[in-house]
Design an enzyme around this catalytic site. Structure first.
Site, short mmCIF file in Angstrom:
data_model
loop_
_atom_site.label_atom_id
_atom_site.label_comp_id
_atom_site.label_asym_id
_atom_site.label_seq_id
_atom_site.Cartn_x
_atom_site.Cartn_y
_atom_site.Cartn_z
N GLU A 163 0.83 -1.22 0.00
CA GLU A 163 0.00 0.00 0.00
C GLU A 163 0.86 1.26 0.00
OE1 GLU A 163 -3.80 0.06 0.80
OE2 GLU A 163 -3.88 -2.02 0.15
N HIS A 231 -3.94 1.72 7.85
CA HIS A 231 -2.55 1.97 7.43
C HIS A 231 -1.80 2.51 8.65
CE1 HIS A 231 -4.14 2.78 3.11
NE2 HIS A 231 -3.56 1.60 3.13
N CYS A 348 -2.62 11.39 3.99
CA CYS A 348 -3.02 10.42 2.95
C CYS A 348 -2.97 11.07 1.57
CB CYS A 348 -4.45 9.94 3.15
SG CYS A 348 -4.72 9.05 4.66
O1 SUG Z 1 -7.73 3.05 0.91
N1 SUG Z 1 -10.46 5.21 1.28
C1 SUG Z 1 -9.02 5.02 1.24
C2 SUG Z 1 -8.33 5.96 2.21
C3 SUG Z 1 -6.84 5.89 2.06
C4 SUG Z 1 -6.13 6.64 3.12
N2 SUG Z 1 -4.75 6.57 2.94
C5 SUG Z 1 -3.82 6.55 3.90
N3 SUG Z 1 -4.12 6.28 5.14
N4 SUG Z 1 -2.61 6.77 3.56
C6 SUG Z 1 -8.65 3.56 1.54
O2 SUG Z 1 -9.27 2.97 2.43
C7 SUG Z 1 -12.73 4.85 0.50
C8 SUG Z 1 -13.47 4.64 -0.79
C9 SUG Z 1 -14.95 4.43 -0.60
O3 SUG Z 1 -15.37 3.90 0.39
O4 SUG Z 1 -15.72 4.84 -1.49
C10 SUG Z 1 -11.22 4.65 0.35
O5 SUG Z 1 -10.79 4.00 -0.55
#
Ligand code: SUG
Length: 417
Positions: A163, A231, A348
């Site tokens: 990731e 994460h 993020c």
């Molecule tokens: O991968 N949310 C992302 C958020 C990513 C955050 N990134 C870090 N922490 N670096 C994920 O979970 C939500 C999409 C939705 O539910 O429609 C989403 O993908």
């Protein structure tokens, strides 16, 4: 050549929506089906970039991916019009905005060949993110095309989930000096998937030519994943010689801290006790999904989301830390609520690359005038609202595709069309 940290933010795409696709990401699940505001979301992101420029930081950008992802649906034997709503939502996600998941980056001072290495993340755990990497890779290959200074790698094989930088921290006395790279991985997370696999992290460390003596692999605590830290960057962030983390972030915290003390000159561990900030408060406020940065005035600064100011335990801890002359000298607050509602905070939204900005394709570098120009495109072309009932409405799809084209034209990046 001046090596500085450049924060590349993902511009929030015109298809930004709340489909509840990420199991283990509590905000995503909580907001499933809510009406999103793509235009406001993208403007919030542009304002965050503006605020970082105002701090004197170098700022870069990545563009949204083509959505819906027709080729992915084609490979699944369907089309956007015919797909069931679940598949359609997976093809429509604007999740590439969270650039911390785009790649893992090892700056030149850490690598055997003296180049900055970037490996695009395979993001294989979540279907809606698993098809991001080809469009991300295309941008990395353009932005970092200078082969004297950069090496861009394909994703590690999908047997092992990766990731990107969200589970990677770098500690160094200064950005341009050799650092210690810490790869945090998950094993289990109670009811939730662990998204970073240690074999992926080990592969990246080898591919980047890191010194094994200065590379650490640290398991994330199961409690943290189970509490919603999907994460590591939801519970810890590093910058320069400072590691800022929640007491419950790591499964083997003492070993990690001891190794950092041994390897990083001037190492400072700023730990937030659970007694002061319980894990649920840390996760809902995204205290640690902050950008910990060193502006040119040298004052270590934490860029937190509004939600951190609104959470009494978190704001109280920050005020005490500032008053006590701790390692963090300044706190800046940004509004990224639209992204936060999908579990994406300030950290993020950005990928950190330590490099000389002059070696990066200038189309990916931001300045205030370019951000104004982009804000104009967003205000004119991004949908104001996205209702999940309209997911497959032809008019909405046409608007989303037109909006992206207008952005690419404004940035002179039409080869990414
Ligand atoms: O991968 N949310 C992302 C958020 C990513 C955050 N990134 C870090 N922490 N670096 C994920 O979970 C939500 C999409 C939705 O539910 O429609 C989403 O993908």
């Amino acid at each position: 050549m001046a090596l500085v940290e450049i924060n590349f933010d993902g511009i929030v795409g015109p298809s930004h929506n709340y489909a509840g696709l990420s199991l283990g990401n509590l905000a995503s699940t909580r907001n499933a089906g809510h009406v999103s505001q793509p235009r406001a979301a993208a403007l919030q992101g542009l304002d965050k970039m503006r605020a970082n420029l105002a701090l004197g930081l170098a700022q870069g950008l990545f563009v949204p991916h083509p959505r819906p992802h027709h080729a992915w649906l084609g490979a699944l034997g369907t089309s956007y019009a015919d797909a069931d709503p679940g598949l359609a939502a997976n093809a429509m996600s604007a999740s590439a905005m969270w650039a911390a998941n785009a790649a893992t980056v090892s700056p030149a001072p850490d690598t055997r060949d003296g180049k900055c290495h970037l490996t695009v993340a395979n993001l294989k755990t979540m279907p809606h993110r698993s098809h991001e990497w080809p469009a991300t890779l295309a941008q990395l290959r353009l932005a970092f095309a200078d082969a004297v200074h950069f090496a861009v790698h394909d994703p590690v094989p999908p047997a092992f989930g990766d990731e990107g930088a969200a589970n990677h921290m770098r500690l160094a006395p200064g950005h341009g000096e050799p650092g210690v790279e810490v790869f945090v991985y998950g094993v289990t997370g109670g009811p939730f998937p662990a998204r970073q696999h240690v074999e992926a992290s080990r592969a990246i460390a080898r591919l980047h030519g890191l010194d094994p003596e200065r590379t650490l692999f640290a398991p994330q605590s199961e409690d943290a994943i189970a509490a919603g830290a999907f994460h590591n960057d939801v519970v810890a962030v590093a910058n320069g010689p400072v590691l800022f983390a929640h007491e419950q972030a790591f499964a083997e915290r003492d070993a990690l801290v001891a190794a950092c003390q041994r390897l990083v000159p001037g190492f400072e561990f700023v730990e937030v006790p659970a007694a002061d900030v319980p894990l649920p408060d840390a996760i809902s406020s995204y205290l640690f999904n902050a950008q910990l940065v060193t502006p040119p005035d040298g004052q270590t600064t934490l860029v937190v989301p509004e939600e951190a100011r609104e959470t009494a335990s978190v704001w109280g801890w920050l005020q005490r830390h500032l008053a006590g002359n701790g390692a963090i000298r300044r706190v800046e607050v940004v509004d990224v609520r639209q992204s936060m509602a999908n579990g994406g905070g300030p950290a993020c939204l950005r990928l950190r690359v330590v490099a000389d900005p002059a070696t990066v394709d200038p189309r990916f570098i931001a300045d205030p005038a370019k951000l104004d120009q982009l804000a104009e495109v967003v205000a004119r072309c991004w949908p104001e609202e996205f209702h999940n009932d309209d997911l497959q409405a032809p008019a909405l799809i046409a608007d989303i595709e037109r909006a992206r084209t207008a952005l690419l034209e404004a940035l002179d990046l039409t080869e990414l069309a």
